[in-house]
Scaffold this active site. Structure first.
Site, PDB file in Angstrom:
ATOM      1  N   CYS A  79       0.745  -1.232   0.086  1.00 20.21           N
ATOM      2  CA  CYS A  79      -0.037  -0.084  -0.050  1.00 20.21           C
ATOM      3  C   CYS A  79       0.746   1.209  -0.063  1.00 20.21           C
ATOM      4  O   CYS A  79       0.137   2.463  -0.211  1.00 20.21           O
ATOM      5  CB  CYS A  79      -0.827   0.032   1.308  1.00 20.21           C
ATOM      6  SG  CYS A  79      -1.820  -1.491   1.185  1.00 20.21           S
ATOM      7  N   ASN A  95     -10.163  -0.205   0.193  1.00 16.90           N
ATOM      8  CA  ASN A  95      -8.818  -0.086   0.322  1.00 16.90           C
ATOM      9  C   ASN A  95      -8.126  -0.658  -1.120  1.00 16.90           C
ATOM     10  O   ASN A  95      -8.355  -1.914  -1.361  1.00 16.90           O
ATOM     11  CB  ASN A  95      -8.060  -0.923   1.363  1.00 16.90           C
ATOM     12  CG  ASN A  95      -6.578  -0.951   1.488  1.00 16.90           C
ATOM     13  OD1 ASN A  95      -6.227  -0.692   0.710  1.00 16.90           O
ATOM     14  ND2 ASN A  95      -6.270  -1.363   2.686  1.00 16.90           N
ATOM     15  N   HIS A 118      -3.358   7.098   2.716  1.00 17.80           N
ATOM     16  CA  HIS A 118      -3.773   5.567   2.137  1.00 17.80           C
ATOM     17  C   HIS A 118      -5.035   5.540   2.864  1.00 17.80           C
ATOM     18  O   HIS A 118      -5.296   5.478   3.869  1.00 17.80           O
ATOM     19  CB  HIS A 118      -2.790   4.842   2.485  1.00 17.80           C
ATOM     20  CG  HIS A 118      -3.352   3.498   2.275  1.00 17.80           C
ATOM     21  ND1 HIS A 118      -3.702   2.979   1.017  1.00 17.80           N
ATOM     22  CD2 HIS A 118      -3.409   2.348   3.090  1.00 17.80           C
ATOM     23  CE1 HIS A 118      -4.088   1.665   1.222  1.00 17.80           C
ATOM     24  NE2 HIS A 118      -3.924   1.440   2.348  1.00 17.80           N
TER      25      HIS A 118
HETATM   26  O1  UT7 Z   1      -3.730  -1.075   3.628  1.00 15.60           O
HETATM   27  C1  UT7 Z   1      -3.071  -1.665   4.920  1.00 15.60           C
HETATM   28  C2  UT7 Z   1      -3.770  -2.672   5.321  1.00 15.60           C
HETATM   29  N1  UT7 Z   1      -4.733  -3.004   6.154  1.00 15.60           N
HETATM   30  C3  UT7 Z   1      -5.301  -2.165   7.380  1.00 15.60           C
HETATM   31  O2  UT7 Z   1      -4.894  -0.911   7.340  1.00 15.60           O
HETATM   32  C4  UT7 Z   1      -6.299  -2.366   8.218  1.00 15.60           C
HETATM   33  C5  UT7 Z   1      -6.126  -2.298   9.713  1.00 15.60           C
HETATM   34  N2  UT7 Z   1      -6.967  -2.825  10.637  1.00 15.60           N
HETATM   35  C6  UT7 Z   1      -8.328  -2.404  10.411  1.00 15.60           C
HETATM   36  O3  UT7 Z   1      -8.877  -1.655   9.804  1.00 15.60           O
HETATM   37  C7  UT7 Z   1      -9.033  -3.005  11.721  1.00 15.60           C
HETATM   38  O4  UT7 Z   1      -8.361  -3.997  12.457  1.00 15.60           O
HETATM   39  C8  UT7 Z   1     -10.199  -4.036  10.981  1.00 15.60           C
HETATM   40  C9  UT7 Z   1     -11.215  -3.517  10.374  1.00 15.60           C
HETATM   41  C10 UT7 Z   1      -9.468  -5.131   9.932  1.00 15.60           C
HETATM   42  C11 UT7 Z   1     -10.751  -4.938  12.039  1.00 15.60           C
HETATM   43  O5  UT7 Z   1     -11.577  -4.145  12.887  1.00 15.60           O
HETATM   44  P1  UT7 Z   1     -11.307  -4.251  14.577  1.00 15.60           P
HETATM   45  O6  UT7 Z   1     -12.168  -3.340  14.917  1.00 15.60           O
HETATM   46  O7  UT7 Z   1      -9.911  -4.640  14.859  1.00 15.60           O
HETATM   47  O8  UT7 Z   1     -11.942  -5.798  14.740  1.00 15.60           O
HETATM   48  P2  UT7 Z   1     -11.304  -7.014  15.237  1.00 15.60           P
HETATM   49  O9  UT7 Z   1     -10.493  -7.668  14.368  1.00 15.60           O
HETATM   50  O10 UT7 Z   1     -11.151  -6.854  16.578  1.00 15.60           O
HETATM   51  O11 UT7 Z   1     -12.846  -7.990  15.153  1.00 15.60           O
HETATM   52  C12 UT7 Z   1     -13.752  -7.790  16.226  1.00 15.60           C
HETATM   53  C13 UT7 Z   1     -14.723  -8.882  15.899  1.00 15.60           C
HETATM   54  C14 UT7 Z   1     -14.620 -10.172  15.769  1.00 15.60           C
HETATM   55  O12 UT7 Z   1     -15.090 -10.975  16.805  1.00 15.60           O
HETATM   56  P3  UT7 Z   1     -15.116 -11.346  18.160  1.00 15.60           P
HETATM   57  O13 UT7 Z   1     -13.795 -12.353  18.273  1.00 15.60           O
HETATM   58  O14 UT7 Z   1     -15.126 -10.135  18.933  1.00 15.60           O
HETATM   59  O15 UT7 Z   1     -16.554 -12.116  18.390  1.00 15.60           O
HETATM   60  C15 UT7 Z   1     -14.185 -10.748  14.412  1.00 15.60           C
HETATM   61  O16 UT7 Z   1     -14.400 -12.039  14.433  1.00 15.60           O
HETATM   62  O17 UT7 Z   1     -15.414  -8.832  14.667  1.00 15.60           O
HETATM   63  C16 UT7 Z   1     -15.659  -9.801  14.048  1.00 15.60           C
HETATM   64  N3  UT7 Z   1     -15.328  -9.723  12.577  1.00 15.60           N
HETATM   65  C17 UT7 Z   1     -16.198  -9.396  11.866  1.00 15.60           C
HETATM   66  N4  UT7 Z   1     -17.650  -9.384  12.020  1.00 15.60           N
HETATM   67  C18 UT7 Z   1     -18.729  -8.995  10.842  1.00 15.60           C
HETATM   68  C19 UT7 Z   1     -14.315  -9.564  11.741  1.00 15.60           C
HETATM   69  N5  UT7 Z   1     -14.564  -9.249  10.503  1.00 15.60           N
HETATM   70  C20 UT7 Z   1     -15.912  -9.158  10.549  1.00 15.60           C
HETATM   71  C21 UT7 Z   1     -16.786  -8.673   9.260  1.00 15.60           C
HETATM   72  N6  UT7 Z   1     -18.143  -8.679   9.888  1.00 15.60           N
HETATM   73  N7  UT7 Z   1     -16.547  -8.717   8.063  1.00 15.60           N
END
Ligand code: UT7
Length: 319
Positions: A109, A276, A246
């Site tokens: 990215c 993204n 980004h």
């Molecule tokens: O270009 C650079 C690359 N990437 C990035 O910049 C991404 C950086 N990271 C992020 O943007 C965030 O960490 C994410 C958007 C990827 C995830 O958000 P988060 O607030 O960190 O969520 P999490 O990974 O802590 O997940 C929270 C919950 C989990 O469930 P439990 O364990 O709390 O029951 C996940 O299983 O959300 C669940 N979850 C979803 N639920 C519904 C994960 N993906 C999804 C989904 N829909 N698509």
């Protein structure tokens, strides 16, 4: 270095959060509140060289130069058509830039920023006169469409800029990488296999990501890097008209704005429409806000990116 023209191209097919909720266990509420993304574009047949060429044509038209005047094509991508020929050569063929040297740049990215840096170095050294810098991705081909933690985040698209030397326009940049943390974001392992060793069977082709680790890295590294660039350029934060970050997650952009003490109005967002798009995101945003008339002569902007590698970079530009 000055920007002579910009262009972008997004595939036509719009995929909504609702549509994704029919494929994986997700919903519009989760995606939009956690990321800010509402739709993304997904290629229904166009390859990354197709997207890149369309953005390149638009940038050349905007710059008012012909493809034959391009001395180099730098294409930032991690989803090239093939290992060989490089995708920049495919773009060269499509747009007819027959005098251009062609190179793909892979810094995930941060790729567009890394490519701009290389362009600047080539222009300052006098090696080339007009350089076409492109960021283009078809991330949809490396996404595991059964993995809800990644498939809702990404989209396909391309953006391009034609740049040329201009000693009156300053370009100051800062880039870095931390290979020790590369496991946090990976895709497309090719492995090794030959007549001596068997090809590894468990190759990880699809993207995997430790979202929280990348999130923490981004909200710390991006403001640090922007601070370093401003210091190097001897420019005050208040002098900057726009910060083009980004486009990964609106919460990352808001957190960077808060840490820097910058109003969100100075940090345009288009990830709600495109998700993204990795190396393409800054280039697409640059084109969009330029076309909105926000980047008139004399404006000062910061571009900043972060991603797989881990890599990061920021650049200060005078328009
Ligand atoms: O270009 C650079 C690359 N990437 C990035 O910049 C991404 C950086 N990271 C992020 O943007 C965030 O960490 C994410 C958007 C990827 C995830 O958000 P988060 O607030 O960190 O969520 P999490 O990974 O802590 O997940 C929270 C919950 C989990 O469930 P439990 O364990 O709390 O029951 C996940 O299983 O959300 C669940 N979850 C979803 N639920 C519904 C994960 N993906 C999804 C989904 N829909 N698509």
């Amino acid at each position: 270095m000055k920007i002579l023209g910009t262009g972008s191209y997004l595939p036509e097919r719009i995929v909504t959060n609702e549509e994704l909720s029919e494929i994986v266990d997700t919903n519009d509420e989760w995606i939009s509140t956690r990321t800010g993304i509402r739709t993304r574009r997904i290629s229904a047949g166009e390859t990354v060289s197709d997207l890149a060429s369309k953005a390149a044509f638009a940038a050349l038209e905007d710059a008012g130069i012909s493809a034959e005047q391009v001395d180099m094509i730098l294409l930032a991508t991690m989803t090239g058509n093939a290992l060989m020929p490089n995708t920049a050569c495919l773009v060269q063929k499509k747009i007819g830039a027959k005098y251009a040297s062609c190179l793909d740049v892979n810094a995930a990215c941060s790729g567009f920023l890394y490519a701009l840096n290389l362009a600047n170095a080539c222009l300052v050294s006098g090696m080339y006169k007009n350089i076409l810098v492109i960021g283009a991705e078809t991330l949809s081909k490396i996404i595991d469409w059964a993995d809800r933690s990644t498939c809702v985040l990404f989209g396909d698209g391309a953006g391009a800029a034609v740049v040329a030397a201009d000693s009156a326009k300053r370009y100051v940049s800062e880039t870095g990488a931390d290979g020790d943390r590369g496991e946090a974001l990976k895709a497309g392992e090719t492995g090794l296999g030959n007549f001596i060793v068997r090809r590894e069977e468990k190759l990880n082709y699809y993207m995997t990501m430790n979202g929280q680790e990348v999130f923490k890295f981004a909200v710390k590294k991006v403001p640090e890097c922007i601070g370093a660039v401003l210091k190097k350029a001897e420019v005050f934060l208040e002098e900057i008209d726009y910060f083009l970050l980004h486009q990964a997650n609106v919460r990352i952009i808001a957190s960077v704005a808060k840490r820097l003490g910058v109003n969100m109005e100075k940090m345009p967002v288009n990830l709600d429409k495109y998700g993204n798009t990795s190396a393409a995101s800054i280039a697409i945003l640059l084109d969009e806000i330029r076309k909105e008339g926000k980047l008139a002569e004399g404006k000062k902007i910061i571009l900043a990116g972060f991603g797989g590698g881990l890599t990061w970079g920021a650049a200060y530009l005078e328009l």
